[in-house]
Write a protein that holds these residues in place. Structure first.
Motif, mmCIF file in Angstrom:
data_model
loop_
_atom_site.group_PDB
_atom_site.id
_atom_site.type_symbol
_atom_site.label_atom_id
_atom_site.label_comp_id
_atom_site.label_asym_id
_atom_site.label_seq_id
_atom_site.Cartn_x
_atom_site.Cartn_y
_atom_site.Cartn_z
ATOM 1 N N LEU A 273 3.340 13.507 -7.127
ATOM 2 C CA LEU A 273 2.024 13.419 -6.885
ATOM 3 C C LEU A 273 1.319 11.989 -6.336
ATOM 4 O O LEU A 273 2.190 11.133 -7.015
ATOM 5 C CB LEU A 273 1.527 13.928 -7.775
ATOM 6 N N SER A 274 1.066 11.896 -5.499
ATOM 7 C CA SER A 274 0.417 10.539 -5.411
ATOM 8 C C SER A 274 -1.282 10.030 -5.628
ATOM 9 O O SER A 274 -1.168 9.394 -5.703
ATOM 10 C CB SER A 274 0.110 10.197 -3.222
ATOM 11 N N ASP A 275 -1.705 11.583 -6.273
ATOM 12 C CA ASP A 275 -3.300 11.633 -6.356
ATOM 13 C C ASP A 275 -3.751 12.619 -7.214
ATOM 14 O O ASP A 275 -2.136 14.089 -8.024
ATOM 15 C CB ASP A 275 -4.118 12.090 -5.412
ATOM 16 N N SER B 276 -1.668 23.326 -1.348
ATOM 17 C CA SER B 276 -1.855 22.073 -0.877
ATOM 18 C C SER B 276 -2.032 20.638 -1.934
ATOM 19 O O SER B 276 -2.356 21.270 -2.558
ATOM 20 C CB SER B 276 -2.310 21.590 0.588
ATOM 21 N N VAL B 277 -0.624 19.718 -1.865
ATOM 22 C CA VAL B 277 -0.742 18.781 -2.547
ATOM 23 C C VAL B 277 -0.490 17.852 -1.550
ATOM 24 O O VAL B 277 0.242 17.710 -0.578
ATOM 25 C CB VAL B 277 0.321 18.900 -3.855
ATOM 26 N N ARG B 278 -1.003 16.701 -2.726
ATOM 27 C CA ARG B 278 -0.460 14.534 -1.763
ATOM 28 C C ARG B 278 0.335 14.667 -2.616
ATOM 29 O O ARG B 278 0.488 14.481 -3.896
ATOM 30 C CB ARG B 278 -1.625 14.420 -1.609
ATOM 31 N N ILE B 279 1.625 14.198 -1.282
ATOM 32 C CA ILE B 279 2.969 13.650 -2.192
ATOM 33 C C ILE B 279 3.171 12.295 -1.933
ATOM 34 O O ILE B 279 2.900 11.940 -0.403
ATOM 35 C CB ILE B 279 4.131 14.793 -1.845
ATOM 36 N N ALA B 280 3.639 11.170 -2.672
ATOM 37 C CA ALA B 280 4.326 10.346 -2.350
ATOM 38 C C ALA B 280 5.393 9.402 -1.830
ATOM 39 O O ALA B 280 6.437 10.836 -1.748
ATOM 40 C CB ALA B 280 4.287 9.241 -3.602
ATOM 41 N N THR C 196 1.193 -1.384 0.199
ATOM 42 C CA THR C 196 0.127 0.177 0.194
ATOM 43 C C THR C 196 0.316 1.027 -0.019
ATOM 44 O O THR C 196 1.861 1.213 0.341
ATOM 45 C CB THR C 196 -0.873 -0.129 0.607
ATOM 46 N N ALA C 197 0.222 2.366 -0.536
ATOM 47 C CA ALA C 197 1.382 3.526 -0.758
ATOM 48 C C ALA C 197 1.074 4.180 0.045
ATOM 49 O O ALA C 197 0.241 4.060 0.768
ATOM 50 C CB ALA C 197 0.997 4.075 -1.819
ATOM 51 N N ILE C 198 2.138 5.237 0.939
ATOM 52 C CA ILE C 198 1.898 6.450 1.959
ATOM 53 C C ILE C 198 1.803 7.366 1.173
ATOM 54 O O ILE C 198 2.973 7.452 0.094
ATOM 55 C CB ILE C 198 3.265 6.151 3.168
ATOM 56 N N SER C 199 1.445 8.572 1.638
ATOM 57 C CA SER C 199 1.206 9.701 1.453
ATOM 58 C C SER C 199 0.711 10.593 2.324
ATOM 59 O O SER C 199 0.596 10.076 3.084
ATOM 60 C CB SER C 199 0.130 10.154 -0.069
ATOM 61 N N ALA C 200 1.016 12.198 2.210
ATOM 62 C CA ALA C 200 1.012 12.933 2.966
ATOM 63 C C ALA C 200 0.363 14.138 1.979
ATOM 64 O O ALA C 200 1.064 14.728 1.355
ATOM 65 C CB ALA C 200 1.850 12.966 3.916
ATOM 66 N N VAL D 277 -7.887 18.470 -14.476
ATOM 67 C CA VAL D 277 -6.959 17.542 -14.018
ATOM 68 C C VAL D 277 -5.552 18.968 -14.063
ATOM 69 O O VAL D 277 -5.050 19.421 -15.406
ATOM 70 C CB VAL D 277 -6.448 16.011 -14.941
ATOM 71 N N LEU D 278 -5.033 19.289 -13.318
ATOM 72 C CA LEU D 278 -3.920 20.238 -13.684
ATOM 73 C C LEU D 278 -2.630 19.327 -13.773
ATOM 74 O O LEU D 278 -1.683 19.917 -14.925
ATOM 75 C CB LEU D 278 -3.434 20.845 -12.261
ATOM 76 N N LEU D 279 -2.206 18.416 -12.956
ATOM 77 C CA LEU D 279 -1.114 17.338 -13.312
ATOM 78 C C LEU D 279 -1.725 15.563 -12.617
ATOM 79 O O LEU D 279 -2.723 15.993 -11.362
ATOM 80 C CB LEU D 279 -0.214 17.556 -11.708
ATOM 81 N N PRO D 280 -1.331 14.778 -13.577
ATOM 82 C CA PRO D 280 -1.856 13.521 -13.341
ATOM 83 C C PRO D 280 -0.798 12.853 -12.085
ATOM 84 O O PRO D 280 -0.434 13.304 -11.699
ATOM 85 C CB PRO D 280 -1.280 12.676 -14.840
ATOM 86 N N LYS D 281 -1.020 12.073 -11.537
ATOM 87 C CA LYS D 281 -1.400 10.904 -10.046
ATOM 88 C C LYS D 281 0.854 10.715 -10.729
ATOM 89 O O LYS D 281 0.865 10.170 -12.185
ATOM 90 C CB LYS D 281 -1.733 10.192 -9.527
#
Length: 106
Positions: free
Chosen positions: A19-21, A53-57, A2-6, A30-34
């Motif tokens: 990016l995780s998402d 803010s963004v979700r980061i892998a 399972t991937a972890i993101s924050a 969509v501005l930027l893809p996962k």
């Protein structure tokens, strides 16, 4: 695994973070893809698009950590739905949450 993101404030994001998402604008475009790797230019562009803010892998869970997390979600779901009767809506919601959190078939 399972991937972890924050979630990171855009001011705390550094080049080479991934990016995780999918990153969506306010209209849902969509501005930027996962999986996109951020660059200094992209980060500046995100500021111009008012992204805060963004979700980061952050990596992946080990199989043991994944099993612990799944057990934790299983206990929480059983507790949350302990008093629900078998009404169609409750059963459907319970199945969807189990699919989302535990990866079980709906």
């Amino acid at each position: 695994m399972t991937a972890i993101s924050a979630q990171f404030a855009l001011n705390d994001v550094k080049p080479d973070m991934v990016l995780s998402d999918d990153l969506l604008d306010q209209q849902g475009q969509v501005l930027l893809p996962k999986g996109a790797t951020l660059t200094e230019h992209i980060i500046e562009s995100l500021h111009r698009h008012d992204v805060v803010s963004v979700r980061i892998a952050m990596g992946e869970l080990t199989p043991e950590e994944d099993a612990i997390q799944r057990a934790h979600f299983q206990v929480r779901l059983e507790r949350l739905f302990r008093k629900s009767d078998d009404e169609h809506a409750n059963g459907l919601l319970h199945r969807y949450i189990r699919t989302f959190r535990l990866g079980e078939e709906a």
